[in-house]
Design a protein around this motif. Structure first.
Motif, PDB file in Angstrom:
ATOM      1  N   LEU A 109      -5.854   3.023  11.636  1.00 44.70           N
ATOM      2  CA  LEU A 109      -6.008   3.962  10.534  1.00 44.70           C
ATOM      3  C   LEU A 109      -6.412   3.205   9.278  1.00 44.70           C
ATOM      4  N   THR A 110      -7.472   3.660   8.605  1.00 42.94           N
ATOM      5  CA  THR A 110      -7.890   3.064   7.346  1.00 42.94           C
ATOM      6  C   THR A 110      -7.053   3.685   6.230  1.00 42.94           C
ATOM      7  N   VAL A 111      -6.380   2.819   5.456  1.00 38.10           N
ATOM      8  CA  VAL A 111      -5.485   3.321   4.410  1.00 38.10           C
ATOM      9  C   VAL A 111      -5.788   2.653   3.073  1.00 38.10           C
ATOM     10  N   PRO A 112      -5.823   3.427   1.975  1.00 38.41           N
ATOM     11  CA  PRO A 112      -5.927   2.811   0.658  1.00 38.41           C
ATOM     12  C   PRO A 112      -4.606   2.105   0.357  1.00 38.41           C
ATOM     13  N   SER A 113      -4.672   0.825   0.093  1.00 41.21           N
ATOM     14  CA  SER A 113      -3.462   0.036  -0.111  1.00 41.21           C
ATOM     15  C   SER A 113      -3.807  -1.221  -0.887  1.00 41.21           C
ATOM     16  N   ILE A 114      -2.803  -2.021  -1.186  1.00 42.80           N
ATOM     17  CA  ILE A 114      -2.994  -3.199  -2.028  1.00 42.80           C
ATOM     18  C   ILE A 114      -2.612  -4.451  -1.258  1.00 42.80           C
ATOM     19  N   MET A 134      13.832  15.586 -10.211  1.00 47.50           N
ATOM     20  CA  MET A 134      13.456  14.314 -10.796  1.00 47.50           C
ATOM     21  C   MET A 134      12.380  13.624  -9.971  1.00 47.50           C
ATOM     22  N   THR A 135      12.414  13.792  -8.662  1.00 49.25           N
ATOM     23  CA  THR A 135      11.441  13.139  -7.808  1.00 49.25           C
ATOM     24  C   THR A 135      10.017  13.567  -8.131  1.00 49.25           C
ATOM     25  N   SER A 136       9.794  14.793  -8.512  1.00 49.19           N
ATOM     26  CA  SER A 136       8.440  15.308  -8.717  1.00 49.19           C
ATOM     27  C   SER A 136       7.648  14.509  -9.746  1.00 49.19           C
ATOM     28  N   VAL A 137       8.317  13.882 -10.697  1.00 52.88           N
ATOM     29  CA  VAL A 137       7.628  13.069 -11.699  1.00 52.88           C
ATOM     30  C   VAL A 137       6.925  11.884 -11.038  1.00 52.88           C
ATOM     31  N   PHE A 138       7.514  11.338  -9.983  1.00 54.10           N
ATOM     32  CA  PHE A 138       6.991  10.144  -9.341  1.00 54.10           C
ATOM     33  C   PHE A 138       6.124  10.426  -8.117  1.00 54.10           C
ATOM     34  N   ASP A 139       6.219  11.618  -7.545  1.00 54.73           N
ATOM     35  CA  ASP A 139       5.460  11.930  -6.337  1.00 54.73           C
ATOM     36  C   ASP A 139       3.965  11.764  -6.575  1.00 54.73           C
ATOM     37  N   GLY A 140       3.316  11.059  -5.664  1.00 52.62           N
ATOM     38  CA  GLY A 140       1.874  10.855  -5.754  1.00 52.62           C
ATOM     39  C   GLY A 140       1.460   9.642  -6.551  1.00 52.62           C
ATOM     40  N   MET A 141       2.374   9.012  -7.266  1.00 57.75           N
ATOM     41  CA  MET A 141       2.022   7.880  -8.122  1.00 57.75           C
ATOM     42  C   MET A 141       1.595   6.653  -7.306  1.00 57.75           C
ATOM     43  N   ALA A 142       2.315   6.311  -6.250  1.00 56.56           N
ATOM     44  CA  ALA A 142       1.961   5.143  -5.444  1.00 56.56           C
ATOM     45  C   ALA A 142       0.587   5.317  -4.807  1.00 56.56           C
ATOM     46  N   THR A 143       0.290   6.520  -4.343  1.00 58.14           N
ATOM     47  CA  THR A 143      -1.019   6.780  -3.743  1.00 58.14           C
ATOM     48  C   THR A 143      -2.123   6.594  -4.775  1.00 58.14           C
ATOM     49  N   ARG A 144      -1.901   7.086  -5.995  1.00 54.61           N
ATOM     50  CA  ARG A 144      -2.906   6.909  -7.055  1.00 54.61           C
ATOM     51  C   ARG A 144      -3.072   5.444  -7.422  1.00 54.61           C
ATOM     52  N   LEU A 145      -1.970   4.712  -7.542  1.00 57.21           N
ATOM     53  CA  LEU A 145      -2.045   3.284  -7.876  1.00 57.21           C
ATOM     54  C   LEU A 145      -2.786   2.503  -6.791  1.00 57.21           C
ATOM     55  N   ALA A 146      -2.513   2.812  -5.534  1.00 60.77           N
ATOM     56  CA  ALA A 146      -3.206   2.135  -4.440  1.00 60.77           C
ATOM     57  C   ALA A 146      -4.698   2.430  -4.490  1.00 60.77           C
ATOM     58  N   GLY A 147      -5.056   3.655  -4.866  1.00 61.12           N
ATOM     59  CA  GLY A 147      -6.464   4.012  -4.973  1.00 61.12           C
ATOM     60  C   GLY A 147      -7.170   3.288  -6.104  1.00 61.12           C
ATOM     61  N   VAL A 148      -6.468   3.048  -7.208  1.00 59.30           N
ATOM     62  CA  VAL A 148      -7.075   2.391  -8.369  1.00 59.30           C
ATOM     63  C   VAL A 148      -7.088   0.873  -8.218  1.00 59.30           C
ATOM     64  N   PHE A 149      -5.954   0.288  -7.820  1.00 64.02           N
ATOM     65  CA  PHE A 149      -5.822  -1.168  -7.796  1.00 64.02           C
ATOM     66  C   PHE A 149      -5.994  -1.785  -6.412  1.00 64.02           C
ATOM     67  N   GLY A 150      -6.087  -0.976  -5.391  1.00 62.67           N
ATOM     68  CA  GLY A 150      -6.154  -1.501  -4.035  1.00 62.67           C
ATOM     69  C   GLY A 150      -7.547  -1.450  -3.446  1.00 62.67           C
ATOM     70  N   ALA A 151      -7.591  -1.675  -2.154  1.00 61.86           N
ATOM     71  CA  ALA A 151      -8.840  -1.617  -1.399  1.00 61.86           C
ATOM     72  C   ALA A 151      -8.812  -0.362  -0.541  1.00 61.86           C
ATOM     73  N   PRO A 152      -9.897   0.398  -0.531  1.00 67.40           N
ATOM     74  CA  PRO A 152      -9.900   1.648   0.233  1.00 67.40           C
ATOM     75  C   PRO A 152     -10.102   1.446   1.734  1.00 67.40           C
ATOM     76  N   ASP A 153     -10.405   0.227   2.131  1.00 69.92           N
ATOM     77  CA  ASP A 153     -10.789   0.028   3.523  1.00 69.92           C
ATOM     78  C   ASP A 153      -9.973  -1.039   4.247  1.00 69.92           C
ATOM     79  N   ILE A 154      -8.666  -1.074   4.005  1.00 68.80           N
ATOM     80  CA  ILE A 154      -7.789  -1.941   4.790  1.00 68.80           C
ATOM     81  C   ILE A 154      -7.409  -1.168   6.047  1.00 68.80           C
TER      82      ILE A 154
END
Length: 110
Positions: free
Chosen positions: A31-36, A1-21
């Protein structure tokens, strides 16, 4: 069941967040991390005790198994505009995904 959700938070952070926090973990290299980063509305009391609406800074960052450790209380982040915030608490989301978001409450740091 976990595999459906794996990688989703990283993709959301890349789309809706800032790449240079910039994450500034205590005792480790920055460390520079894509996050919101957001200012979210919260209810608080004014000086008379009456409820008022204010804004509180929060940081949502996906967990990452490749990091030496995940963000924790006392770490800092630096926004692209130079503002620096200190993490006051960190709470994991309820998602079963390995990269689930960590929700971090912040306070301005000097």
């Amino acid at each position: 069941m976990t595999s459906v959700f794996d990688g989703m938070a990283t993709r959301l952070a890349g789309v809706f967040g800032a790449p240079d926090i910039l994450w500034l973990p205590e005792g480790l290299a920055p460390l520079t991390v894509p996050s919101i980063f957001r200012m979210v509305p919260v209810e608080m009391a004014d000086e008379t005790g009456e409820p008022v609406l204010g804004l509180a800074p929060v940081w949502r960052v996906p967990r990452n198994k490749d990091w030496a450790r995940n963000p924790q209380r006392g770490d800092r982040i630096q926004l692209p505009d130079g503002r620096i915030y200190r993490l006051t608490w960190v709470q994991s989301s309820g998602s079963p995904a390995e990269d689930r978001f960590l929700h971090c409450a912040l306070e301005e740091a000097t």
